[in-house]
Write a protein that holds these residues in place. Sequence first.
Motif, PDB file in Angstrom:
ATOM      1  N   TYR A 140       0.959  -1.005  -0.194  1.00  0.00           N
ATOM      2  CA  TYR A 140       0.063  -0.448   0.046  1.00  0.00           C
ATOM      3  C   TYR A 140       0.953   1.279   0.215  1.00  0.00           C
ATOM      4  N   LEU A 141       0.417   2.165  -0.792  1.00  0.00           N
ATOM      5  CA  LEU A 141       1.130   3.596  -0.725  1.00  0.00           C
ATOM      6  C   LEU A 141       1.205   4.162   0.537  1.00  0.00           C
ATOM      7  N   GLU A 142       0.038   4.055   1.402  1.00  0.00           N
ATOM      8  CA  GLU A 142      -0.171   4.359   2.787  1.00  0.00           C
ATOM      9  C   GLU A 142       0.978   3.968   3.619  1.00  0.00           C
ATOM     10  N   ASN A 143       1.583   2.513   3.447  1.00  0.00           N
ATOM     11  CA  ASN A 143       2.657   2.071   4.005  1.00  0.00           C
ATOM     12  C   ASN A 143       4.062   2.938   4.101  1.00  0.00           C
ATOM     13  N   GLU A 144       3.989   3.731   3.279  1.00  0.00           N
ATOM     14  CA  GLU A 144       5.190   4.827   3.046  1.00  0.00           C
ATOM     15  C   GLU A 144       5.020   6.150   3.781  1.00  0.00           C
ATOM     16  N   MET A 145       3.987   6.380   4.559  1.00  0.00           N
ATOM     17  CA  MET A 145       3.731   7.655   5.297  1.00  0.00           C
ATOM     18  C   MET A 145       4.587   8.189   6.031  1.00  0.00           C
ATOM     19  N   PRO A 146       5.082   7.018   7.050  1.00  0.00           N
ATOM     20  CA  PRO A 146       6.311   7.587   7.843  1.00  0.00           C
ATOM     21  C   PRO A 146       7.604   8.025   7.154  1.00  0.00           C
ATOM     22  N   ILE A 147       7.980   7.302   6.212  1.00  0.00           N
ATOM     23  CA  ILE A 147       9.124   7.891   5.137  1.00  0.00           C
ATOM     24  C   ILE A 147       8.780   9.166   4.475  1.00  0.00           C
ATOM     25  N   VAL A 148       7.654   9.287   4.044  1.00  0.00           N
ATOM     26  CA  VAL A 148       6.966  10.562   3.489  1.00  0.00           C
ATOM     27  C   VAL A 148       7.145  11.554   4.554  1.00  0.00           C
ATOM     28  N   ALA A 151      10.414  13.171   5.364  1.00  0.00           N
ATOM     29  CA  ALA A 151      10.865  13.821   4.246  1.00  0.00           C
ATOM     30  C   ALA A 151      10.442  15.375   4.092  1.00  0.00           C
ATOM     31  N   LEU A 152       8.903  15.280   4.443  1.00  0.00           N
ATOM     32  CA  LEU A 152       8.557  16.659   4.255  1.00  0.00           C
ATOM     33  C   LEU A 152       8.682  17.450   5.645  1.00  0.00           C
ATOM     34  N   LYS A 153       8.951  16.884   6.704  1.00  0.00           N
ATOM     35  CA  LYS A 153       9.195  17.534   7.803  1.00  0.00           C
ATOM     36  C   LYS A 153      10.597  17.958   8.275  1.00  0.00           C
ATOM     37  N   GLY A 154      11.570  16.776   7.962  1.00  0.00           N
ATOM     38  CA  GLY A 154      12.949  16.832   8.115  1.00  0.00           C
ATOM     39  C   GLY A 154      13.792  17.062   6.936  1.00  0.00           C
ATOM     40  N   LEU A 207       6.846  11.887  -5.149  1.00  0.00           N
ATOM     41  CA  LEU A 207       6.466  12.797  -4.073  1.00  0.00           C
ATOM     42  C   LEU A 207       6.764  14.235  -4.292  1.00  0.00           C
ATOM     43  N   LYS A 208       7.931  14.418  -4.681  1.00  0.00           N
ATOM     44  CA  LYS A 208       8.344  15.761  -4.983  1.00  0.00           C
ATOM     45  C   LYS A 208       7.355  16.747  -5.967  1.00  0.00           C
ATOM     46  N   LYS A 209       6.958  15.937  -6.950  1.00  0.00           N
ATOM     47  CA  LYS A 209       6.105  16.326  -8.032  1.00  0.00           C
ATOM     48  C   LYS A 209       4.603  16.821  -7.474  1.00  0.00           C
ATOM     49  N   ALA A 210       4.341  15.811  -6.468  1.00  0.00           N
ATOM     50  CA  ALA A 210       2.831  15.974  -5.694  1.00  0.00           C
ATOM     51  C   ALA A 210       3.087  17.338  -4.855  1.00  0.00           C
ATOM     52  N   THR A 211       4.090  17.279  -3.952  1.00  0.00           N
ATOM     53  CA  THR A 211       4.204  18.399  -3.009  1.00  0.00           C
ATOM     54  C   THR A 211       4.708  19.727  -3.578  1.00  0.00           C
ATOM     55  N   GLU A 212       5.637  19.728  -4.563  1.00  0.00           N
ATOM     56  CA  GLU A 212       6.393  20.699  -5.113  1.00  0.00           C
ATOM     57  C   GLU A 212       7.257  21.071  -4.055  1.00  0.00           C
ATOM     58  N   LYS A 213       7.818  20.186  -3.344  1.00  0.00           N
ATOM     59  CA  LYS A 213       8.767  20.469  -2.457  1.00  0.00           C
ATOM     60  C   LYS A 213      10.033  19.583  -2.767  1.00  0.00           C
ATOM     61  N   ASP A 214      11.081  20.310  -2.261  1.00  0.00           N
ATOM     62  CA  ASP A 214      12.406  19.560  -2.435  1.00  0.00           C
ATOM     63  C   ASP A 214      13.040  19.093  -1.331  1.00  0.00           C
ATOM     64  N   PHE A 215      13.543  17.896  -1.281  1.00  0.00           N
ATOM     65  CA  PHE A 215      14.350  17.193  -0.141  1.00  0.00           C
ATOM     66  C   PHE A 215      15.359  16.477  -0.611  1.00  0.00           C
ATOM     67  N   GLU A 216      16.148  16.080   0.461  1.00  0.00           N
ATOM     68  CA  GLU A 216      17.095  15.352  -0.144  1.00  0.00           C
ATOM     69  C   GLU A 216      16.732  13.797   0.015  1.00  0.00           C
ATOM     70  N   VAL A 217      17.215  12.941  -1.061  1.00  0.00           N
ATOM     71  CA  VAL A 217      17.017  11.608  -1.330  1.00  0.00           C
ATOM     72  C   VAL A 217      18.194  10.597  -0.965  1.00  0.00           C
ATOM     73  N   ILE A 218      17.982  10.115  -0.050  1.00  0.00           N
ATOM     74  CA  ILE A 218      19.032   9.337   0.565  1.00  0.00           C
ATOM     75  C   ILE A 218      18.880   7.886   0.584  1.00  0.00           C
TER      76      ILE A 218
END
Length: 281
Positions: A140-148, A151-154, A207-218
């Motif tokens: 489920y895409l929902e399973n990835e929300m902690p990682i998401v 990314a959006l907060k940190g 996720l970047k396209k959806a939120t129009e936010k940039d974050f580091e992908v590690i």
Amino acid sequence: MKYLVTGATGGFGHYALNYLQEEVPVSDIFALVRSEEKGAVLKEAGVNIRIGDYADKASMKKALEGIDRMLFVSGAPGNRQEEHANVVEAAEEAGVSYIAYTSFAGADKATSPLAADHIFTEGLIEKTGIPHTFLRNNWYLENEMPIVDAALKGGKFVYAAGDGKTGWAMKREYAEVAAKALVGTDYPAILELSGKPISYAALADSLKKATEKDFEVIGSDDQGFIENLVANGMPQSVAEIFLSFQYDIKNNQLDVASDDFEKALGRPLIRLEAGFKELLD
């Protein structure tokens, strides 16, 4: 015809019940819950309640009396094989005529520890001779929300699955197919329900396209993955469970390519970018 959905108070069961109500009269729909209290909201909505617990075979047999078709949502890991055996035996003894079971992607070939209980349960259902559909759900895409959320907060989208690919889709899309199976759609005995397998790097791009936010992908090691989740509020023990999922993905356990999902839905799956927008709205 009487239809019963197990796991009715969970997210998957909730979606399945909603879709089911679009197909059949609510008077023919039954929801399995563990107590009257847990089923109160469903009862107010007109859904019939049956009380039962996978760990208690007698309660399951009573709950399944008079039920024709059952959506069997798999239980939580732990004592799952014994609990699932109770459900399947109770269904057979109660005369249930059809079972749709939420299984694991590519279960017959999977080596993931998560798959073992599902392979066991599929075998039990097959032995009964009850007509069935094994809904081999990918992730489920929902399973990835902690990682998401991290990314959006940190500012860091951290994963430890290397180049492993996953066939993500929305939980509601999986549940819609489950409801269609339950009401008698002519599906094969096994449905491999997977979106197009992609990597975490590609998921981060969506996720970047959806939120129009940039974050580091590690692409991280195990320790860095856990530290990022813990830094964003997840307990260490839960972060370690999430790490085990990363191992499965790294080992290609969820890299299952199939067009069963879109055929079963009768339309394309929602794009992951739109899925993220929906979840974050």
